[in-house]
Enzyme design. Structure first.
Site, PDB file in Angstrom:
ATOM      1  N   LYS B  69      50.721  21.233  82.034  1.00 17.14           N
ATOM      2  CA  LYS B  69      51.024  20.566  80.763  1.00 17.14           C
ATOM      3  C   LYS B  69      50.975  21.533  79.578  1.00 17.14           C
ATOM      4  O   LYS B  69      51.869  21.509  78.725  1.00 17.14           O
ATOM      5  CB  LYS B  69      50.007  19.436  80.561  1.00 17.14           C
ATOM      6  CG  LYS B  69      50.356  18.433  79.514  1.00 17.14           C
ATOM      7  CD  LYS B  69      49.368  17.271  79.561  1.00 17.14           C
ATOM      8  CE  LYS B  69      47.948  17.814  79.556  1.00 17.14           C
ATOM      9  NZ  LYS B  69      46.930  16.814  79.781  1.00 17.14           N
ATOM     10  N   THR B  71      51.320  24.806  79.669  1.00 16.47           N
ATOM     11  CA  THR B  71      52.444  25.719  79.836  1.00 16.47           C
ATOM     12  C   THR B  71      53.726  25.084  79.326  1.00 16.47           C
ATOM     13  O   THR B  71      54.521  25.700  78.613  1.00 16.47           O
ATOM     14  CB  THR B  71      52.598  26.080  81.332  1.00 16.47           C
ATOM     15  OG1 THR B  71      51.367  26.620  81.794  1.00 16.47           O
ATOM     16  CG2 THR B  71      53.727  27.062  81.563  1.00 16.47           C
ATOM     17  N   ARG B  92      44.909  22.369  71.777  1.00 17.83           N
ATOM     18  CA  ARG B  92      43.443  22.332  71.729  1.00 17.83           C
ATOM     19  C   ARG B  92      42.870  23.732  71.956  1.00 17.83           C
ATOM     20  O   ARG B  92      43.508  24.577  72.587  1.00 17.83           O
ATOM     21  CB  ARG B  92      42.918  21.403  72.830  1.00 17.83           C
ATOM     22  CG  ARG B  92      43.220  19.948  72.567  1.00 17.83           C
ATOM     23  CD  ARG B  92      42.873  19.107  73.762  1.00 17.83           C
ATOM     24  NE  ARG B  92      43.768  19.416  74.885  1.00 17.83           N
ATOM     25  CZ  ARG B  92      43.551  19.066  76.127  1.00 17.83           C
ATOM     26  NH1 ARG B  92      42.457  18.398  76.441  1.00 17.83           N
ATOM     27  NH2 ARG B  92      44.404  19.371  77.079  1.00 17.83           N
ATOM     28  N   LYS B 103      38.749  29.889  87.849  1.00 17.10           N
ATOM     29  CA  LYS B 103      39.920  30.673  87.467  1.00 17.10           C
ATOM     30  C   LYS B 103      40.984  29.749  86.873  1.00 17.10           C
ATOM     31  O   LYS B 103      41.293  28.710  87.433  1.00 17.10           O
ATOM     32  CB  LYS B 103      40.468  31.357  88.719  1.00 17.10           C
ATOM     33  CG  LYS B 103      41.427  32.481  88.447  1.00 17.10           C
ATOM     34  CD  LYS B 103      41.764  33.182  89.756  1.00 17.10           C
ATOM     35  CE  LYS B 103      42.845  34.242  89.573  1.00 17.10           C
ATOM     36  NZ  LYS B 103      44.097  33.736  89.056  1.00 17.10           N
ATOM     37  N   ALA B 271      38.368  14.695  77.012  1.00 11.07           N
ATOM     38  CA  ALA B 271      39.353  13.614  77.071  1.00 11.07           C
ATOM     39  C   ALA B 271      38.791  12.373  77.771  1.00 11.07           C
ATOM     40  O   ALA B 271      39.502  11.388  77.924  1.00 11.07           O
ATOM     41  CB  ALA B 271      40.622  14.088  77.756  1.00 11.07           C
ATOM     42  N   PHE B 299      44.298  15.315  80.065  1.00 12.16           N
ATOM     43  CA  PHE B 299      44.467  14.526  81.292  1.00 12.16           C
ATOM     44  C   PHE B 299      45.858  13.872  81.368  1.00 12.16           C
ATOM     45  O   PHE B 299      46.823  14.394  80.819  1.00 12.16           O
ATOM     46  CB  PHE B 299      43.363  13.469  81.406  1.00 12.16           C
ATOM     47  CG  PHE B 299      41.962  14.038  81.513  1.00 12.16           C
ATOM     48  CD1 PHE B 299      41.728  15.277  82.113  1.00 12.16           C
ATOM     49  CD2 PHE B 299      40.871  13.334  81.033  1.00 12.16           C
ATOM     50  CE1 PHE B 299      40.433  15.797  82.224  1.00 12.16           C
ATOM     51  CE2 PHE B 299      39.578  13.853  81.145  1.00 12.16           C
ATOM     52  CZ  PHE B 299      39.375  15.069  81.733  1.00 12.16           C
ATOM     53  N   PHE B 379      58.417  24.392  90.332  1.00 15.76           N
ATOM     54  CA  PHE B 379      57.587  25.267  91.159  1.00 15.76           C
ATOM     55  C   PHE B 379      58.457  25.886  92.247  1.00 15.76           C
ATOM     56  O   PHE B 379      59.499  25.338  92.615  1.00 15.76           O
ATOM     57  CB  PHE B 379      56.434  24.476  91.787  1.00 15.76           C
ATOM     58  CG  PHE B 379      55.200  24.422  90.921  1.00 15.76           C
ATOM     59  CD1 PHE B 379      55.215  23.736  89.702  1.00 15.76           C
ATOM     60  CD2 PHE B 379      54.024  25.049  91.310  1.00 15.76           C
ATOM     61  CE1 PHE B 379      54.084  23.677  88.907  1.00 15.76           C
ATOM     62  CE2 PHE B 379      52.879  24.986  90.519  1.00 15.76           C
ATOM     63  CZ  PHE B 379      52.908  24.310  89.317  1.00 15.76           C
ATOM     64  N   TRP B 407      57.560  28.493  82.853  1.00 18.70           N
ATOM     65  CA  TRP B 407      56.545  29.415  83.363  1.00 18.70           C
ATOM     66  C   TRP B 407      57.214  30.745  83.734  1.00 18.70           C
ATOM     67  O   TRP B 407      56.759  31.802  83.327  1.00 18.70           O
ATOM     68  CB  TRP B 407      55.859  28.775  84.577  1.00 18.70           C
ATOM     69  CG  TRP B 407      54.808  29.641  85.201  1.00 18.70           C
ATOM     70  CD1 TRP B 407      53.557  29.876  84.731  1.00 18.70           C
ATOM     71  CD2 TRP B 407      54.928  30.414  86.407  1.00 18.70           C
ATOM     72  NE1 TRP B 407      52.885  30.736  85.554  1.00 18.70           N
ATOM     73  CE2 TRP B 407      53.701  31.081  86.592  1.00 18.70           C
ATOM     74  CE3 TRP B 407      55.960  30.592  87.356  1.00 18.70           C
ATOM     75  CZ2 TRP B 407      53.469  31.924  87.684  1.00 18.70           C
ATOM     76  CZ3 TRP B 407      55.725  31.425  88.438  1.00 18.70           C
ATOM     77  CH2 TRP B 407      54.497  32.075  88.601  1.00 18.70           C
TER      78      TRP B 407
END
Lengths: 553, 553
Positions: B69, B71, B92, B103, B271, B299, B379, B407
């Site tokens: 989200k 990204t 945020r 990570k 959230a 979220f 993806f 991305w």
């Protein structure tokens, strides 16, 4: 003449853009934090053009009457510039916790302040927050290691690494953590210290560069394993993460005084369980940028100056040129037995008695091969007869003494002191030697300080301390010693003012600060987490709609 | 094509000086924090020249497969600029605690990141540290008040104000403080939350200006007295000190994306127990500086978007124009029942089942009178048949959908999405209405959200919650509700993926956040202090001698 409040003076000051201050020092690159604060790049440590002389400001043993050491440090810096010398002030960063508690900042006062004091006294550039974070990250890693299988076999009863907050919070001194069942780890006793008591603060202030910082972090002992072997940060593999969290905090901060004298403010370790001076990097950087560096050490000369000279200068690699010892008529009278509410009455007899405390500190400074100048920080109710008594003593004992009025008059009030300091440096070149060598045993080092600096007849070690002395690892024997003693007395009894005689120092316990490379020597109880008073200063603080700060001193 | 690591891409990016970014927005005064970060003055909220349109980015219910989200938010901002529109990204602030643990950063990824990510992910400009400090100052004031005589008769068993650290530290969840005898206060049970769970974070993010911040702080309920009456910050008289500690944290931070799109990053409340959006001030400021503001909420849409639309927009005073719902083929397949290790295999049937989750969120967005655009975040292993299935569903149900590849390709990969968003805003003007009015009871507000947003048949209140509903003060009935529910499911059972049917929501407990002006509604257990994993990300982090960051994602 009525002097306005510190915050009023500070808010009415005309500050130069911090880039102008940097330009004046021929610094090419800074990292500005707003208009009046900047971080200085570590590259300034390379190819330094100057080799400024270090003037250390210390004081007699503190009393409730106040000495004004920070005010005098700032004022002397301003005064040196006023008489045509080039000087930088190098100070410690204030801790926010006490600011919330007790009225009284750590930025100097009156017309000798570093500004913007509203920022410096609160979050400043975040250095203390970074130290808090790094310290607590390590604590979380330790408890997580135990929780996740404890490969290192850490003995949870012997974890010495507590947590820290930059807050006065007595309820956190002694706590039990890990309650609530297995998903929250294992219960154990622990507690919080104030951030300035973190070994990471001491490490940051003694590190010579990023590489040394990382190395020192790796050596920190966090506790002992079930075979009583020390467990270090390097065993936990987080020296890299901790160094990363400290990458900006390691850079000194540039600000200015009310008279636009450059001031480098960086680091502020406790002066009891740590060494109580601003960072080695800041002092070194300042020396490369100016002819004179005026810097201070915590508490009185028996703690702050001793540690500056024995511990900090070893890491610094520069010998200091002169020590200024700050005293006030009021404080000397208290050392002579006068109660706080009787300080406004002239009392030359008590003053003459109290001078014994000052006299001891002059002797101590001279024992390091350094010239000393006594600065009498002027207060309103000082009488001529009292001032004259100090000058009489000084003349009789061949002590350099000057009156300074930098609180009310800024640099102008420090002209005599500044001229005297320059003259003494010229006429009495330092022949600096530390009081002990690394090769002496820890026991010898402690005894030397107790006898030479405190005037004790000897040292008594508790059974625990004796056992600890025996069990010191050979490489730890090479460390410096960091005495944790009351600041109020030359002895280890806070009630013994003046110059106590025929006393011994009692050593209760030793603690290893292997990252800082010193052994902390505890005499009596040392408070590492202060509490708030009944009416905390925070209750008077505010900010108006335009963002103007109210009630901060 | 191999995409380098996030940190590698970030370190190789060409950043503009932050003053250039500010100039591009016609901002006259900034407070620089180094070369690439700045604080924006609150005066920018006055006489705003623009009224930018708000585009909210939300997502389907999160799965371990990841949605991207942040990204996508960054990428859409870049893409809008690429197609000739003027857009700002409003995000945020990441929490440092999780960064040390797991990570994965919170700055976007690949070629859609905000930079300098090394700083943003760590201390940034110190906002979270200021919140930690203000929160813990209040905690210290509370325990000090009890210790010093307890004039307010605070019931120490009913103090609700815990302490916070920006750290993942499970050992601090449940603790006993004040041990060690009377000088350390009175023993009581307490604990630490992570800083982003502090009510002060929520307050800071909902405040319209400094005055409103101070007022909201004053209303915070810290606990109850022995008569069970609420005790507030204003009773303790520290709203001024807390506002002072937050004076800089209240100012939004300006940074940029990898493609030099301006990004305002400010605030980051949890959230679940809070509303999960960046600050009202930041979003409002961004709308005054640009034609489009792309912002995100935490979220999935059932939590983040619902709260953005019901809670944040009321404080913001600007109606949003469109909602983008992010989904991935992988995550939709998980919602359709596929296990994480089988995601690389084509499975159109599972995908079609999982789309039910997405479908519910589209309905929810429309129930607010807002146009929705579904963004499929591409993806590597997505197959043509799978992508086609989503487009088929969209066509059949009159849903706008676009593929985005931000991305791997930055703004260029979001052109179609950006164009579609602009077109939808033009063709489908929003008729925004919140789902409930302030005058409805708290019970009605909860039920409305459960039925309309979650698709529940009703709400069951525990005996405790029923009692609390009855005892709500009349002014609290006017508050919004802030649902604390699992993010993984539309229901309150994290295992119920897809679009669960025929379920009720169980409300366990209510908590009053009187400063934030919402009632937190707890369904199930809510974790407010995360723990570290067995191999924390911190173990891989490092910094080399030149100050280059290593191993941060």
């Amino acid at each position: 003449m009525t002097i306005p409040s510190d915050i009023r003076i500070a808010q009415e000051a005309t500050l130069l853009p911090i880039s102008d201050i940097a330009n004046g020092l021929e610094i090419e690159t800074i990292e500005p934090y707003g208009d009046n604060k900047a971080k200085l790049p570590l590259s300034l440590l390379e190819n330094q053009k100057k080799q400024g002389k270090i003037i250390l400001v210390t004081a007699i043993n503190p009393t409730p009457a106040g000495e004004g050491k920070s005010t005098l440090t700032v004022g002397l810096g301003q005064a040196l510039n006023k008489i045509g010398e080039q000087a930088i002030v190098a100070l410690r960063e204030p801790s926010l916790g006490p600011t919330m508690g007790v009225k009284g900042g750590a930025c100097g006062g009156g017309y000798s302040q570093v500004v913007p004091m509203e920022d410096i006294n609160l979050h400043f550039t975040g250095d203390l927050h970074a130290i808090t974070t790094a310290h607590n990250a390590l604590a979380a890693i330790i408890d997580n290691h135990i929780h996740q299988g404890n490969d290192l076999q850490l003995d949870s009863r012997k974890v010495q690494w507590k947590r820290v907050l930059d807050m006065n919070d007595r309820a956190l001194r002694d706590i039990v953590i890990g309650l609530g069942g297995p998903i929250n780890g294992s219960p154990r006793e622990s507690g919080f210290d104030i951030t300035v008591a973190s070994e990471i603060m001491a490490v940051l202030c003694l590190a010579s560069d990023l590489k040394d910082l990382r190395h020192r972090l790796s050596e920190i002992v966090v506790g002992y394993n079930t075979d009583s072997e020390p467990v270090t940060v390097s065993d936990l593999k987080v020296e890299g993460a901790l160094a990363l969290l400290l990458k900006d905090a390691l850079k000194p901060n540039l600000v200015q005084t009310l008279e636009n004298t450059p001031a480098i403010i960086h680091g502020g370790p406790f002066a009891n369980i740590a060494h109580g001076c601003n960072s080695v990097i800041a002092t070194k950087m300042a020396a490369g940028l100016s002819d004179y560096v005026v810097t201070e050490a915590g508490f009185g000369a028996d703690l702050g100056a001793e540690k500056f000279l024995n511990i900090k200068t070893r890491a610094l690699g520069i010998d200091p040129s002169l020590v200024v010892i700050v005293a006030t008529v009021r404080a000397l009278k208290m050392h002579g037995g006068v109660a706080k509410d009787a300080l406004k009455t002239e009392n030359v007899e008590a003053l003459n008695q109290g001078i014994a405390n000052l006299e001891k500190h002059v002797e101590t400074v001279r024992s390091f091969g350094l010239p000393a100048v006594v600065a009498i920080n002027k207060f309103t109710h000082d009488t001529d007869a009292e001032i004259q008594a100090i000058f009489d003593w000084a003349q009789a004992n061949d002590v350099a003494v000057e009156l300074a009025d930098v609180w009310a008059n800024g640099g102008e009030g420090g002209r005599d002191l500044a001229n005297r300091v320059i003259r003494e440096i010229g006429e009495h070149p330092a022949t600096f030697t530390r009081l002990y060598t690394p090769e002496q045993t820890i026991r010898e080092k402690i005894t030397t300080i107790a006898k030479t600096v405190y005037g004790a007849t000897g040292v008594e070690f508790s059974p625990v301390a004796k056992k600890q002395l025996k069990e010191l690892r050979p490489d730890w024997e090479l460390f410096d010693v960091c005495m944790a003693k009351t600041q109020y007395s030359l002895s280890d009894d806070p009630k013994e003012l003046g110059r106590p005689k025929d006393f011994t120092i009692s050593v209760r316990e030793l603690r290893v600060s292997a990252g800082a490379k010193f052994i902390v020597v505890l005499t009596g109880n040392v408070m590492t987490m202060p509490g708030l008073p009944k009416e905390p200063a925070a209750l008077k603080m505010d900010i108006d709609q335009e963002g103007k700060v109210i009630g901060l001193f």
